[in-house]
Design an enzyme around this catalytic site. Structure first.
Site, mmCIF file in Angstrom:
data_model
loop_
_atom_site.group_PDB
_atom_site.id
_atom_site.type_symbol
_atom_site.label_atom_id
_atom_site.label_comp_id
_atom_site.label_asym_id
_atom_site.label_seq_id
_atom_site.Cartn_x
_atom_site.Cartn_y
_atom_site.Cartn_z
ATOM 1 N N ASN A 2 17.951 2.206 -15.603
ATOM 2 C CA ASN A 2 17.878 1.903 -17.043
ATOM 3 C C ASN A 2 18.010 0.412 -17.372
ATOM 4 O OD1 ASN A 2 20.631 2.139 -16.316
ATOM 5 N ND2 ASN A 2 21.188 2.423 -18.442
ATOM 6 N N GLY A 14 25.267 5.600 -12.098
ATOM 7 C CA GLY A 14 24.211 6.609 -12.204
ATOM 8 C C GLY A 14 24.757 7.875 -12.817
ATOM 9 N N SER A 15 24.155 8.976 -12.475
ATOM 10 C CA SER A 15 24.515 10.247 -13.112
ATOM 11 C C SER A 15 25.826 10.806 -12.559
ATOM 12 C CB SER A 15 23.397 11.257 -12.883
ATOM 13 O OG SER A 15 23.277 11.504 -11.496
ATOM 14 N N THR A 16 26.434 11.661 -13.332
ATOM 15 C CA THR A 16 27.701 12.285 -12.912
ATOM 16 C C THR A 16 27.475 13.174 -11.686
ATOM 17 O OG1 THR A 16 28.552 12.124 -15.145
ATOM 18 C CG2 THR A 16 29.592 13.769 -13.722
ATOM 19 N N ALA A 17 26.342 13.865 -11.645
ATOM 20 C CA ALA A 17 26.078 14.767 -10.505
ATOM 21 C C ALA A 17 26.019 13.977 -9.197
ATOM 22 C CB ALA A 17 24.766 15.508 -10.736
ATOM 23 N N GLU A 43 30.476 4.586 -12.003
ATOM 24 C CA GLU A 43 30.164 4.416 -13.439
ATOM 25 C C GLU A 43 29.115 5.464 -13.765
ATOM 26 O OE1 GLU A 43 31.786 2.330 -15.243
ATOM 27 O OE2 GLU A 43 32.697 1.076 -13.708
ATOM 28 N N CYS A 95 23.730 3.726 -21.036
ATOM 29 C CA CYS A 95 24.838 4.693 -20.938
ATOM 30 C C CYS A 95 25.782 4.576 -22.127
ATOM 31 C CB CYS A 95 25.590 4.457 -19.641
ATOM 32 S SG CYS A 95 26.119 2.739 -19.488
ATOM 33 N N GLU A 130 34.990 -1.570 -13.537
ATOM 34 C CA GLU A 130 34.353 -2.783 -13.032
ATOM 35 C C GLU A 130 34.608 -3.890 -14.047
ATOM 36 O OE1 GLU A 130 30.326 -1.744 -11.869
ATOM 37 O OE2 GLU A 130 31.110 -0.680 -10.142
HETATM 38 P P1 TAP Z 1 20.894 8.887 -10.673
HETATM 39 O O1 TAP Z 1 19.804 9.877 -10.507
HETATM 40 O O2 TAP Z 1 22.291 9.327 -10.446
HETATM 41 O O3 TAP Z 1 20.525 7.680 -9.718
HETATM 42 C C1 TAP Z 1 21.303 6.503 -9.648
HETATM 43 C C2 TAP Z 1 21.073 5.831 -8.313
HETATM 44 O O4 TAP Z 1 21.566 6.674 -7.278
HETATM 45 C C3 TAP Z 1 19.596 5.591 -7.986
HETATM 46 O O5 TAP Z 1 19.469 4.409 -7.230
HETATM 47 C C4 TAP Z 1 19.272 6.797 -7.129
HETATM 48 O O6 TAP Z 1 18.172 6.580 -6.303
HETATM 49 C C5 TAP Z 1 20.543 6.927 -6.324
HETATM 50 N N1 TAP Z 1 20.770 8.233 -5.724
HETATM 51 C C6 TAP Z 1 20.303 9.439 -6.130
HETATM 52 N N2 TAP Z 1 20.743 10.414 -5.289
HETATM 53 C C7 TAP Z 1 21.511 9.801 -4.356
HETATM 54 C C8 TAP Z 1 22.250 10.260 -3.227
HETATM 55 N N3 TAP Z 1 22.278 11.555 -2.883
HETATM 56 N N4 TAP Z 1 22.925 9.365 -2.491
HETATM 57 C C9 TAP Z 1 22.924 8.055 -2.821
HETATM 58 N N5 TAP Z 1 22.232 7.543 -3.865
HETATM 59 C C10 TAP Z 1 21.539 8.418 -4.637
HETATM 60 O O7 TAP Z 1 20.885 8.228 -12.118
HETATM 61 P P2 TAP Z 1 19.651 7.671 -12.919
HETATM 62 O O8 TAP Z 1 18.856 8.821 -13.430
HETATM 63 O O9 TAP Z 1 18.972 6.612 -12.118
HETATM 64 O O10 TAP Z 1 20.368 6.908 -14.120
HETATM 65 C C11 TAP Z 1 20.738 7.517 -15.302
HETATM 66 C C12 TAP Z 1 22.208 7.868 -15.276
HETATM 67 O O11 TAP Z 1 22.979 6.693 -15.048
HETATM 68 C C13 TAP Z 1 22.703 8.410 -16.602
HETATM 69 O O12 TAP Z 1 23.562 9.489 -16.364
HETATM 70 C C14 TAP Z 1 23.475 7.249 -17.202
HETATM 71 O O13 TAP Z 1 24.483 7.590 -18.115
HETATM 72 C C15 TAP Z 1 24.059 6.642 -15.978
HETATM 73 N N6 TAP Z 1 24.446 5.271 -16.231
HETATM 74 C C16 TAP Z 1 25.780 4.997 -16.325
HETATM 75 C C17 TAP Z 1 26.188 3.711 -16.593
HETATM 76 C C18 TAP Z 1 27.648 3.421 -16.684
HETATM 77 S S1 TAP Z 1 28.080 1.900 -16.648
HETATM 78 N N7 TAP Z 1 28.533 4.355 -16.777
HETATM 79 C C19 TAP Z 1 25.244 2.697 -16.769
HETATM 80 C C20 TAP Z 1 23.901 3.011 -16.679
HETATM 81 C C21 TAP Z 1 23.507 4.314 -16.397
HETATM 82 P P3 TAP Z 1 16.689 7.027 -6.768
HETATM 83 O O14 TAP Z 1 16.552 6.730 -8.224
HETATM 84 O O15 TAP Z 1 15.834 6.168 -5.929
HETATM 85 O O16 TAP Z 1 16.589 8.471 -6.468
#
Ligand code: TAP
Length: 481
Positions: free
Chosen positions: A150, A226-229, A248, A282, A461
């Site tokens: 994002n 990234g995501s909570t999952a 985060e 987020c 952080e």
């Molecule tokens: P995710 O699907 O969780 O992906 C985040 C990162 O983790 C990506 O680089 C992803 O790689 C990687 N990843 C996925 N599966 C993994 C695994 N099994 N092992 C290691 N790394 C893995 O999140 P997203 O869809 O990119 O981002 C949106 C989420 O981020 C939302 O829930 C948002 O709220 C959250 N977010 C939180 C914050 C804070 S500061 N709390 C800030 C921004 C975003 P790939 O994309 O290459 O699969």
């Protein structure tokens, strides 16, 4: 067609398997670059390079490390316009957001930590006249940084900069969905003559590259946004190996609007808080809790301003809502629009994708969407949508507003809108969120702790918190003879 490369041991390289992933421009829906589909072998090479580089980097001293970080920041600023265009092409965000927020902040991240380490906090405890304790902090070794799509360069550098500043070497993975500015950062590091192996950037999917990285035994700590999952999965892999983790995660952030707010300012700021970056921050507000005595007035003004936002070509300076980052995420948001209707919600504006026409006819665009008529218990109001979609929920009393704000699995951020300062502080004290803004949104002082409560994360952080995370404290107790 741009060919993105891994950055390992100071050089740009193709993935060992020679397998590649498609990377899309969200505004056109077309493939514009190829991304390495790195596997365990590439990850192992990157970790090996980082391990080799660690002793020298750690021993270099804060002043020298700081010089490298300032050099990287200066190059980011020098290439700001090109980086902003890359970020728009890769993510779909507006050029204004990329130029004014994302790229300048990436430079600030390096500058902030470059400065912070040259003025370290000295921690001592005098036990008696002859006994003194001094806490020294040493880097951990090789750490992993994983960031989402994002705010690509903004969040990637938010993790890398403190890790390097503290003397660690890093293997970092951006999202496969938005890898381009991470690749540009690699080119910048080469230009800045960062010693080989200090930073390694590896591209690929979360399920293969990400998993190989987090599971590797040489990784001492993982910083993840990234995501909570996925955060939960990372915690489960790290725990048995006793790796440090900083997570985060997601949010479903409430904005509590009291009748005594500064009305015009509140509406304007909340439109920004709801729809900036297509709602893909987020910290964006998604549940707008509005006191019943001003509910209708607020609704009218808010919907009018939300509807007036230009949605379309992200490269045009007048566009305020760009493209949704990917087909997958676009489909997810559309499914929530359908769900909101099924749950009995009324769509006040937006609510369906738009066709931006011409070259952008296959792009993924959803205009600002406002929904009402749903209570706080339905899925639309409980689950993170992460798009330009907000829900209006009326409340009567202060106690009811606090209960609604807290009645959610997430606790990342919250905003409170009132001219009554005592009430604002009272509500803030009772709201379960790691970051609270009163009469403002997204003002970030990089010295402050940043992160979420409940399912929004683990650890903090920012500033001193980040430098602490990336170091191991060592207490040295000395007794004078
Ligand atoms: P995710 O699907 O969780 O992906 C985040 C990162 O983790 C990506 O680089 C992803 O790689 C990687 N990843 C996925 N599966 C993994 C695994 N099994 N092992 C290691 N790394 C893995 O999140 P997203 O869809 O990119 O981002 C949106 C989420 O981020 C939302 O829930 C948002 O709220 C959250 N977010 C939180 C914050 C804070 S500061 N709390 C800030 C921004 C975003 P790939 O994309 O290459 O699969």
């Amino acid at each position: 067609m741009i060919r993105i490369l891994n950055y390992i041991n100071g050089t740009l390289s193709e993935p060992c398997s020679n397998k590649w992933l498609d990377n899309y421009n969200p505004a056109t829906g077309a493939v514009f670059s190829k991304v390495p589909d790195s596997d365990e072998e590439d990850v192992a090479e990157a970790i090996q390079a980082a391990e080799k580089a660690f002793p020298q980097w750690a021993a270099l001293g804060a002043e020298k490390r700081s010089e490298y970080l300032f050099a990287i920041a200066a190059l980011i600023r020098e290439h700001l316009e090109a980086l902003a265009v890359d970020e728009v092409t890769d993510n779909g965000k507006t050029i204004t957001q990329a130029r004014e927020v994302d790229i300048p902040r990436a430079a600030s991240n390096f500058e902030f930590f470059a400065k912070a380490i040259t003025d370290p906090r000295v921690e001592t405890y005098k036990t008696s006249d002859t006994i003194n304790n001094e806490v020294q902090r040493q880097p951990l070794g090789v750490v992993a940084a994983i960031s989402p799509w994002n705010l690509p360069l903004y969040l990637f550098t938010w993790k890398i900069a403190p890790a390097l500043a503290a003397g660690n070497t890093v293997v970092a993975k951006p999202s496969e969905v938005t890898p381009l500015t991470a690749f540009r950062l690699a080119e910048i590091c080469i230009q800045a003559k960062l010693p080989p192996g200090v930073l390694n950037i590896i591209h690929g999917s979360g399920s293969v590259t990400g998993n190989a990285l987090i599971a590797h035994k040489k990784i001492k700590a993982i910083t993840f946004t990234g995501s909570t999952a996925v955060g939960r999965h990372i915690a489960s892999v790290a725990a048995p190996q006793l790796k440090k983790v900083s997570l985060e995660l997601g949010g479903k952030n409430p904005a509590t609007v009291f009748a005594d707010c500064d009305f015009d300012k509140t509406v304007k700021e909340l439109v920004r808080a709801s729809f900036s970056n297509q709602g893909e921050i987020c910290l964006c507000s998604s549940r707008l809790l509005v006191q019943d005595t001003i509910y209708e007035r607020f609704k009218t003004a808010f919907v009018q301003q939300a509807s007036a936002m230009n949605t379309g070509n992200p490269m045009l300076p007048e566009t305020r809502v760009g493209a949704i980052v990917s087909q997958t995420h676009f489909n997810k948001i559309c499914s929530y629009l359908q769900l909101a209707r099924e749950e009995g919600g009324t769509v006040l504006c937006g609510g369906a994708p738009i066709n931006a026409g011409g070259e952008l006819e296959n792009g993924w665009f959803i205009p600002p969407t406002v929904i009402e008529g749903l209570n706080n218990n339905c899925r639309t109001n409980r689950e993170e949508i992460f798009g330009p979609v907000v829900s209006l929920i009326p409340f009567t009393t202060e106690a009811e507003a606090i209960a609604l704000a807290n009645d959610n699995e997430y606790g990342l951020s919250a905003t409170i809108w009132t001219t009554d300062e005592e009430k604002a502080q009272r509500v803030a004290a009772q709201t379960d969120a790691g970051v609270i803004w009163i009469n403002c949104w997204l003002i970030r002082d990089l010295r402050t702790p940043f992160g979420g409560m409940k399912n929004s994360g683990m650890g903090r952080e920012g500033g001193e918190e980040a430098l602490r995370f990336f170091t191991e404290p060592k207490n040295i107790c000395t007794k004078q003879n």
